[in-house]
Write an enzyme that holds these catalytic residues in place. Structure first.
Site, mmCIF file in Angstrom:
data_model
loop_
_atom_site.group_PDB
_atom_site.id
_atom_site.type_symbol
_atom_site.label_atom_id
_atom_site.label_comp_id
_atom_site.label_asym_id
_atom_site.label_seq_id
_atom_site.Cartn_x
_atom_site.Cartn_y
_atom_site.Cartn_z
ATOM 1 N N ASP A 1 0.836 -1.200 0.000
ATOM 2 C CA ASP A 1 0.000 0.000 0.000
ATOM 3 C C ASP A 1 0.873 1.252 0.000
ATOM 4 O O ASP A 1 2.035 1.238 0.431
ATOM 5 C CB ASP A 1 -0.960 0.004 1.197
ATOM 6 C CG ASP A 1 -0.242 -0.048 2.549
ATOM 7 O OD1 ASP A 1 0.811 -0.724 2.648
ATOM 8 O OD2 ASP A 1 -0.732 0.585 3.503
ATOM 9 N N GLU B 1 0.158 -0.927 6.019
ATOM 10 C CA GLU B 1 1.272 -0.333 6.759
ATOM 11 C C GLU B 1 1.118 1.179 6.822
ATOM 12 O O GLU B 1 1.389 1.795 7.851
ATOM 13 C CB GLU B 1 2.601 -0.684 6.092
ATOM 14 C CG GLU B 1 3.817 -0.463 6.991
ATOM 15 C CD GLU B 1 4.379 0.958 6.943
ATOM 16 O OE1 GLU B 1 5.197 1.298 7.818
ATOM 17 O OE2 GLU B 1 3.998 1.738 6.040
#
Length: 382
Positions: free
Chosen positions: A75, A140
């Site tokens: 991500d 994250e």
């Protein structure tokens, strides 16, 4: 383009704004499966905010083989204003020796370099004695509640052995290879609400101004030396990130003040000690208050050892740089992995552009990064 550059382009082109993975892990999973990895997708989180995690393991030649794990996140943070980018953030673009795109530095270049490094390593060493693993998440850059921490809990419950872990965070500062992170400070946040009594600003004796009441305590908190740090960590810091009060009119004394603050703390302080000291200051100033605490992560440290030494040697052989070990900067998923893996380091490209408009990575650093990962594999796993 080299194989690593080609894969970086593919990953950047995918709109994996947190918590979306946008197919990045499937691309990597396909390549790892072709190398003999057993791959497992672990999904977590609410239906409207599903997080995708990938756990992949290639056993070693021995049943009790040590395990080297690569870890990272697919991500990326949101782009910010598109009109401020000089090119589409999800169209990888080369200009003046740099590759631009969201995630170029944080951390799709590292992911591509890890995958190709393993492909090259296994082509030369098809039956290594040690095992290799990957742990990837799409959570994250977000709350980090349904990503690496969930997979680590699962691996701990299974009794999965892990010996070394390389997290692909962008750690280099001036040039590739100058810094390896061998630990991180802890993060403890708080939202302080100080209650007063709302009233007309012309009649302060009929009100209690929470801003005035809290100001001396906030000044005292800002001036405190929380600890002196140690040889591995800088001193603990306390910072306010936001102060909010007001009833929407300039002639009203507000009834409430809200302050957001954060500790970045060393191993010289514990969350409990920090909470206790904050409450002692606020109590001494006789404030009517409440605090909502959030522990983002505790500090972790990997002492110099086999992993950091192998990576320093790999960097020196590839770039000539003498990498320094450091624990500065923000938090990372290494804080979760360190609970189940004794040696965790972070290493990746230059971090000057991360989370910024026109994020970039030097083209000339992409293949050397891959080579450093491969050299580290050769030192530890072959």
């Amino acid at each position: 383009m080299s194989p690593t550059q080609t894969l970086v382009h593919d990953l950047i082109s995918r709109h994996s704004v947190t918590p979306q993975d946008a197919g990045c892990q499937q691309v990597i999973r396909t390549r790892l499966a072709a190398l003999g990895f057993s791959c497992e997708t672990v999904e977590s989180g609410p239906p409207d905010c599903r997080v995708t995690n990938l756990w992949a393991l290639r056993p070693g030649a021995r049943d009790d083989a040590p395990v080297l794990m690569f870890a990272g996140h697919t991500d990326v943070v949101p782009t910010g204003p598109l009109d401020q980018w000089h090119s589409d953030p999800f169209v990888p673009t080369v200009r003046d020796g740099k590759l631009y795109g969201r995630g170029a530095a944080d951390m799709k270049t590292s992911l591509a370099a890890m995958v190709v490094a393993v492909e090259e390593f296994l082509a030369e060493h098809p039956n290594p004695s040690h095992a290799i693993a990957f742990l990837l998440t799409s959570d994250e850059e977000g709350p980090a509640r349904d990503g690496t921490v969930k997979v680590c809990d699962l691996l701990a419950a299974r009794g999965q052995r892990l010996d070394w872990c390389i997290v692909g965070e962008p750690t280099s500062t001036a040039s590739l290879g100058d810094v390896i992170k061998n630990g991180r400070r802890g993060s403890l946040s708080g939202r302080l609400t100080v209650r007063g009594v709302q009233g007309h600003i012309a009649y302060p004796h009929l009100a209690k101004n929470p801003i005035h009441l809290a100001a001396p305590a906030l000044a005292e908190l800002a001036a405190i030396t929380w600890d002196a740090g140690n040889v591995h960590f800088p001193p603990t810091s306390w910072q306010m990130s936001n102060i909010h009060a007001g009833a929407g009119a300039t002639n009203v004394i507000p009834g409430e003040l809200v302050v957001d603050f954060n500790f970045r703390f060393s191993t010289e302080s514990t969350p409990e000690q920090l909470r206790r000291r904050v409450h002692a200051v606020l109590d001494r100033h006789a404030l009517d208050y409440a605090i909502d605490w959030t522990l983002g992560g505790e500090p972790f440290l990997t002492a110099p050892g086999a992993l950091s030494e192998a990576m320093q040697a790999a960097i020196r052989d590839e770039t000539g740089a003498q990498a320094q070990l450091s624990t500065t900067g923000g938090t990372s998923d290494g804080r979760f992995i360190a609970k189940i893996c004794p040696q965790v380091v972070e290493f990746g490209p230059v971090n000057a552009s991360i989370h910024k408009i026109d994020e970039w990575v030097d083209l000339s650093a992409i293949d050397p990064l891959k080579n450093i990962y491969r050299r580290t594999l050769e030192a530890l796993v072959a």
